[in-house]
Design an enzyme around this catalytic site. Structure first.
Site, PDB file in Angstrom:
ATOM      1  N   GLY A  10      48.706  19.207   8.731  1.00 22.25           N
ATOM      2  CA  GLY A  10      47.494  20.029   8.822  1.00 22.25           C
ATOM      3  C   GLY A  10      47.796  21.451   9.260  1.00 22.25           C
ATOM      4  CG  LEU A  12      47.539  22.573  16.009  1.00 19.59           C
ATOM      5  CD1 LEU A  12      48.002  23.954  16.483  1.00 19.59           C
ATOM      6  CD2 LEU A  12      46.540  21.978  16.999  1.00 19.59           C
ATOM      7  CG  ASP A  34      43.930   5.535   8.344  1.00 21.07           C
ATOM      8  OD1 ASP A  34      43.447   6.042   9.382  1.00 21.07           O
ATOM      9  OD2 ASP A  34      43.304   5.428   7.290  1.00 21.07           O
ATOM     10  CB  ALA A  58      40.786  15.676  13.644  1.00 18.83           C
ATOM     11  CE1 TYR A  59      35.994  14.203   6.586  1.00 17.87           C
ATOM     12  CE2 TYR A  59      34.426  12.850   7.797  1.00 17.87           C
ATOM     13  CZ  TYR A  59      34.780  13.540   6.658  1.00 17.87           C
ATOM     14  OH  TYR A  59      33.916  13.557   5.586  1.00 17.87           O
ATOM     15  CB  THR A  60      39.015  19.276  10.524  1.00 16.52           C
ATOM     16  OG1 THR A  60      39.651  19.303   9.242  1.00 16.52           O
ATOM     17  CG2 THR A  60      39.993  18.804  11.570  1.00 16.52           C
ATOM     18  CE1 TYR A 123      35.940  18.065  14.076  1.00 17.96           C
ATOM     19  CE2 TYR A 123      34.781  19.780  15.291  1.00 17.96           C
ATOM     20  CZ  TYR A 123      35.963  19.208  14.854  1.00 17.96           C
ATOM     21  OH  TYR A 123      37.163  19.778  15.198  1.00 17.96           O
ATOM     22  CE  LYS A 127      38.345  16.558  16.987  1.00 17.87           C
ATOM     23  NZ  LYS A 127      39.787  16.400  17.176  1.00 17.87           N
TER      24      LYS A 127
HETATM   25  N1  LIG Z   1      40.028  24.011  12.418  1.00 22.46           N
HETATM   26  C1  LIG Z   1      39.319  24.455  13.461  1.00 22.46           C
HETATM   27  O1  LIG Z   1      38.641  25.492  13.428  1.00 22.46           O
HETATM   28  C2  LIG Z   1      39.346  23.652  14.749  1.00 22.46           C
HETATM   29  C3  LIG Z   1      38.606  24.141  15.840  1.00 22.46           C
HETATM   30  C4  LIG Z   1      38.635  23.407  17.031  1.00 22.46           C
HETATM   31  C5  LIG Z   1      39.378  22.250  17.122  1.00 22.46           C
HETATM   32  N2  LIG Z   1      40.066  21.792  16.019  1.00 22.46           N
HETATM   33  C6  LIG Z   1      40.831  20.566  16.156  1.00 22.46           C
HETATM   34  O2  LIG Z   1      42.190  20.925  16.049  1.00 22.46           O
HETATM   35  C7  LIG Z   1      42.923  19.855  15.447  1.00 22.46           C
HETATM   36  C8  LIG Z   1      43.760  20.385  14.292  1.00 22.46           C
HETATM   37  O3  LIG Z   1      42.859  20.924  13.324  1.00 22.46           O
HETATM   38  P1  LIG Z   1      43.402  21.397  11.904  1.00 22.46           P
HETATM   39  O4  LIG Z   1      42.489  22.471  11.446  1.00 22.46           O
HETATM   40  O5  LIG Z   1      44.861  21.586  11.985  1.00 22.46           O
HETATM   41  O6  LIG Z   1      43.088  20.091  11.043  1.00 22.46           O
HETATM   42  P2  LIG Z   1      43.524  19.801   9.514  1.00 22.46           P
HETATM   43  O7  LIG Z   1      44.203  20.970   8.917  1.00 22.46           O
HETATM   44  O8  LIG Z   1      42.300  19.248   8.852  1.00 22.46           O
HETATM   45  O9  LIG Z   1      44.624  18.665   9.705  1.00 22.46           O
HETATM   46  C9  LIG Z   1      44.274  17.377  10.097  1.00 22.46           C
HETATM   47  C10 LIG Z   1      45.311  16.442   9.520  1.00 22.46           C
HETATM   48  O10 LIG Z   1      44.942  15.094   9.890  1.00 22.46           O
HETATM   49  C11 LIG Z   1      45.096  14.276   8.733  1.00 22.46           C
HETATM   50  N3  LIG Z   1      44.247  13.094   8.823  1.00 22.46           N
HETATM   51  C12 LIG Z   1      42.928  13.008   8.530  1.00 22.46           C
HETATM   52  N4  LIG Z   1      42.498  11.745   8.701  1.00 22.46           N
HETATM   53  C13 LIG Z   1      43.579  11.014   9.103  1.00 22.46           C
HETATM   54  C14 LIG Z   1      43.775   9.656   9.421  1.00 22.46           C
HETATM   55  N5  LIG Z   1      42.767   8.778   9.360  1.00 22.46           N
HETATM   56  N6  LIG Z   1      45.013   9.239   9.794  1.00 22.46           N
HETATM   57  C15 LIG Z   1      46.043  10.124   9.849  1.00 22.46           C
HETATM   58  N7  LIG Z   1      45.911  11.443   9.565  1.00 22.46           N
HETATM   59  C16 LIG Z   1      44.690  11.885   9.186  1.00 22.46           C
HETATM   60  C17 LIG Z   1      44.670  15.175   7.606  1.00 22.46           C
HETATM   61  O11 LIG Z   1      45.082  14.664   6.361  1.00 22.46           O
HETATM   62  P3  LIG Z   1      44.175  15.025   5.042  1.00 22.46           P
HETATM   63  O12 LIG Z   1      44.193  16.507   4.938  1.00 22.46           O
HETATM   64  O13 LIG Z   1      44.882  14.313   3.940  1.00 22.46           O
HETATM   65  O14 LIG Z   1      42.802  14.509   5.348  1.00 22.46           O
HETATM   66  C18 LIG Z   1      45.360  16.486   7.984  1.00 22.46           C
HETATM   67  O15 LIG Z   1      46.700  16.543   7.539  1.00 22.46           O
HETATM   68  C19 LIG Z   1      41.899  18.805  15.062  1.00 22.46           C
HETATM   69  O16 LIG Z   1      41.881  17.811  16.054  1.00 22.46           O
HETATM   70  C20 LIG Z   1      40.610  19.558  15.047  1.00 22.46           C
HETATM   71  O17 LIG Z   1      39.509  18.710  15.327  1.00 22.46           O
HETATM   72  C21 LIG Z   1      40.071  22.485  14.848  1.00 22.46           C
END
Ligand SMILES: NC(=O)c1ccc[n+]([C@@H]2O[C@H](COP(=O)([O-])OP(=O)(O)OC[C@H]3O[C@@H](n4cnc5c(N)ncnc54)[C@H](OP(=O)(O)O)[C@@H]3O)[C@@H](O)[C@H]2O)c1
Length: 281
Positions: A10, A12, A34, A58-60, A123, A127
């Protein structure tokens, strides 16, 4: 130190994999297992035997979570619970990434780590519940709340603005939601420091400073040297399925107390633009 990152593909997770040197780091993602399935989680933790687990998976898709509520809770709450139980079983520390969406957004001063949760979206609820369970299962876990994450991998706000600005002379951006943008490599470096110092409890980690999405977009366009006019608008012109907090600035006090200082979001934006240009070159 042995570390396993879940969510390594992902936004991060990719930054963590790039920034984390000097330790034995394994990156896993959905292709490896998973996080909703406790048996798969236990097997991955048993195989990699980490001292630290960093859970970014996460499911983002915040809007999709509203219609896929069951999936949101399975991935964002049951997944972390599975991970905490595996961490407990195999004696690993756990660092979990949470979000500013656990707050209701009615504050007008930065949220401290002990401010009451009040999520307004599925969401945010998923969390917030994960945080509560994790602190019960593993009181020594570390919960890092962050906000408005951006980076060169995948979809992120600056990329959307730059693509719009390339084809339009004017763009409207909401000016009534205030928060702190966070550059994924800066967050990754702070997470690495938190693991090295053995941090526990809730820590707020964002780039320093705050802005509205309009102010962020205006700075993106200006720093990129584009002529597009960015105009302020209001959220009622951009109705989305999930409610967004009006104000979600996270206080840096918890991070300051650990001696970690984040760069400003304006500085981070300039480094993002340089990284984006080098990737495109
Ligand atoms: N993005 C933001 O603005 C933001 C803000 C605050 C906090 N956060 C938190 O920061 C963290 C990182 O965010 P990010 O933007 O890096 O997220 P991301 O790019 O969506 O990456 C999440 C990764 O988790 C994988 N994933 C999803 N469902 C899964 C499952 N059931 N089992 C194993 N892996 C799974 C995804 O795979 P797929 O892509 O194949 O689904 C993806 O590779 C998350 O916890 C998010 O909630 C994000």
């Amino acid at each position: 130190m042995r570390v396993t990152i879940f969510g390594a593909a992902g936004l991060l997770g990719t930054a963590l994999m790039q920034q984390w040197t000097g330790d034995e780091v394994t990156g896993l993602d959905i292709a490896d297992g998973d996080i909703r399935d406790p048996q798969q989680v236990f097997a991955m933790v048993e195989r990699t035997r980490p001292e630290w687990i960093v859970l970014t998976a996460a499911y983002t898709d915040v809007d999709a979570c509203e219609t896929n509520c069951k999936l949101a809770f399975e991935v964002n709450c049951q997944g972390p619970v599975n991970m905490a139980q595996a961490a407990k079983r195999f004696g690993a520390r756990l660092l979990f990434i949470s979000t500013d969406y656990v707050f209701n957004g009615t504050n007008s001063t930065p949220y401290e780590v002990d401010a009451p949760r009040g999520p307004r979206s599925v969401y945010g609820q998923s969390k917030a519940e994960a945080e509560i369970h994790l602190l019960q299962i593993l009181p020594e876990c570390c919960i890092v709340r962050t906000s408005w994450l951006f980076g060169v991998r995948g979809k992120s706000f600056p990329d959307t603005i730059l693509k719009l600005a390339a084809t339009r002379s004017e763009i409207d951006v909401v000016d009534d939601q205030r928060g702190s943008p966070t550059y994924a490599p800066d967050l990754a470096r702070a997470i690495i420091q938190l693991c090295h110092t053995g941090a526990s409890g809730i820590v707020h980690v964002t780039n320093r400073g705050e802005c509205t999405w309009f102010e962020f977009a205006r700075e993106i366009v200006s720093a990129a040297g584009l002529n597009t006019t960015v105009r302020p608008t209001t959220s009622d012109k951009f109705v989305r399925p999930a409610a967004r907090p009006k104000y979600s600035v996270l206080s840096p006090k918890s991070l300051d107390q650990l001696g970690i200082t984040m760069p400003t979001w304006q500085d981070a934006l300039r480094r993002y633009l340089a990284e984006r240009n080098s990737v495109a070159a």
